[in-house]
Design a protein around this motif. Structure first.
Motif, PDB file in Angstrom:
ATOM      1  N   ILE A 192       3.381   7.671  43.332  1.00  0.00           N
ATOM      2  CA  ILE A 192       3.563   8.721  44.346  1.00  0.00           C
ATOM      3  C   ILE A 192       4.731   8.371  45.257  1.00  0.00           C
ATOM      4  CG2 ILE A 192       2.510   9.786  46.382  1.00  0.00           C
ATOM      5  CD1 ILE A 192      -0.178   9.642  44.860  1.00  0.00           C
ATOM      6  N   LEU A 193       4.800   7.110  45.700  1.00  0.00           N
ATOM      7  CA  LEU A 193       5.905   6.696  46.566  1.00  0.00           C
ATOM      8  C   LEU A 193       7.252   6.806  45.856  1.00  0.00           C
ATOM      9  CD1 LEU A 193       4.437   3.601  48.433  1.00  0.00           C
ATOM     10  CD2 LEU A 193       5.026   5.833  49.391  1.00  0.00           C
ATOM     11  N   ILE A 194       7.296   6.451  44.595  1.00  0.00           N
ATOM     12  CA  ILE A 194       8.531   6.567  43.825  1.00  0.00           C
ATOM     13  C   ILE A 194       8.952   8.030  43.726  1.00  0.00           C
ATOM     14  CG2 ILE A 194       9.516   6.348  41.502  1.00  0.00           C
ATOM     15  CD1 ILE A 194       7.895   3.735  41.250  1.00  0.00           C
ATOM     16  N   GLY A 195       8.004   8.912  43.453  1.00  0.00           N
ATOM     17  CA  GLY A 195       8.320  10.336  43.364  1.00  0.00           C
ATOM     18  C   GLY A 195       8.840  10.901  44.676  1.00  0.00           C
ATOM     19  N   LEU A 196       8.208  10.531  45.774  1.00  0.00           N
ATOM     20  CA  LEU A 196       8.672  11.010  47.082  1.00  0.00           C
ATOM     21  C   LEU A 196      10.056  10.456  47.411  1.00  0.00           C
ATOM     22  CD1 LEU A 196       5.365  10.709  49.152  1.00  0.00           C
ATOM     23  CD2 LEU A 196       6.477  12.803  48.355  1.00  0.00           C
ATOM     24  N   LEU A 240      12.412   9.390  45.291  1.00  0.00           N
ATOM     25  CA  LEU A 240      13.427   9.997  44.430  1.00  0.00           C
ATOM     26  C   LEU A 240      13.731  11.428  44.853  1.00  0.00           C
ATOM     27  CD1 LEU A 240      12.404   8.678  40.898  1.00  0.00           C
ATOM     28  CD2 LEU A 240      14.391   8.027  42.258  1.00  0.00           C
ATOM     29  N   GLY A 241      12.704  12.169  45.234  1.00  0.00           N
ATOM     30  CA  GLY A 241      12.925  13.540  45.700  1.00  0.00           C
ATOM     31  C   GLY A 241      13.797  13.582  46.936  1.00  0.00           C
ATOM     32  N   ALA A 242      13.550  12.689  47.872  1.00  0.00           N
ATOM     33  CA  ALA A 242      14.370  12.642  49.088  1.00  0.00           C
ATOM     34  C   ALA A 242      15.785  12.170  48.778  1.00  0.00           C
ATOM     35  CB  ALA A 242      13.718  11.723  50.117  1.00  0.00           C
ATOM     36  N   ALA A 243      15.928  11.208  47.881  1.00  0.00           N
ATOM     37  CA  ALA A 243      17.250  10.665  47.567  1.00  0.00           C
ATOM     38  C   ALA A 243      18.108  11.675  46.813  1.00  0.00           C
ATOM     39  CB  ALA A 243      17.107   9.387  46.754  1.00  0.00           C
ATOM     40  N   PHE A 244      17.521  12.392  45.862  1.00  0.00           N
ATOM     41  CA  PHE A 244      18.313  13.322  45.067  1.00  0.00           C
ATOM     42  C   PHE A 244      18.838  14.483  45.905  1.00  0.00           C
ATOM     43  CE2 PHE A 244      16.071  11.972  40.924  1.00  0.00           C
ATOM     44  CZ  PHE A 244      16.979  10.947  40.768  1.00  0.00           C
ATOM     45  N   VAL A 245      18.129  14.838  46.958  1.00  0.00           N
ATOM     46  CA  VAL A 245      18.603  15.917  47.827  1.00  0.00           C
ATOM     47  C   VAL A 245      19.727  15.418  48.729  1.00  0.00           C
ATOM     48  CG1 VAL A 245      17.930  17.445  49.706  1.00  0.00           C
ATOM     49  CG2 VAL A 245      16.425  17.165  47.754  1.00  0.00           C
TER      50      VAL A 245
END
Length: 125
Positions: A6-10, A12-17
């Motif tokens: 879950i932490l990795i997904g959050l 990565l989502g913040a970083a890609f934006v």
């Protein structure tokens, strides 16, 4: 593994934006197209290299763990090997993330603000 996933997904989502905005922040307008193309071409490479490297570390750690065992390899020993492999891969990912965070923190320059004091000259026209 669920909290880490879950932490990795959050993250990565913040970083890609934020990544394209950060990468293009100090680029001259005439070079924006080239910089954007570099970002677009490196994203698939980055997305493939990370899991490939972590998977290689996982398999190497698992193989080394199982090779170090004496006698027959039971189901419990295999499960311990799987956990060991995941531990090694997660530690390597954490170290890579920490190094990347340190690099970003040290290398990204804060934008200079224009002088907005009342004494600052105003250019018109």
């Amino acid at each position: 593994m669920l909290p880490a996933t879950i932490l990795i997904g959050l993250g990565l989502g913040a970083a890609f934006v934020a990544l394209p905005n950060t990468a293009l922040a100090d680029i001259d307008p005439s070079d924006t197209g080239v910089a954007s193309a570099v970002i677009s071409t490196t994203q698939p490479i980055r997305g493939a290299m990370g899991p490939a490297l972590l998977n290689t570390l996982y398999v190497s750690a698992l193989t080394g763990f199982l090779a170090a065992q004496d006698g027959t390899i039971t189901k419990a020993v295999r499960l311990d090997g799987y956990v060991h492999g995941h531990r090694v891969a997660f530690i390597a990912g954490t170290v890579a993330f920490t190094l990347a965070l340190a690099a970003v923190t040290l290398l990204i320059k804060k934008p200079m603000r224009a002088d907005t004091s009342p004494e600052a000259p105003v250019h018109v026209g």
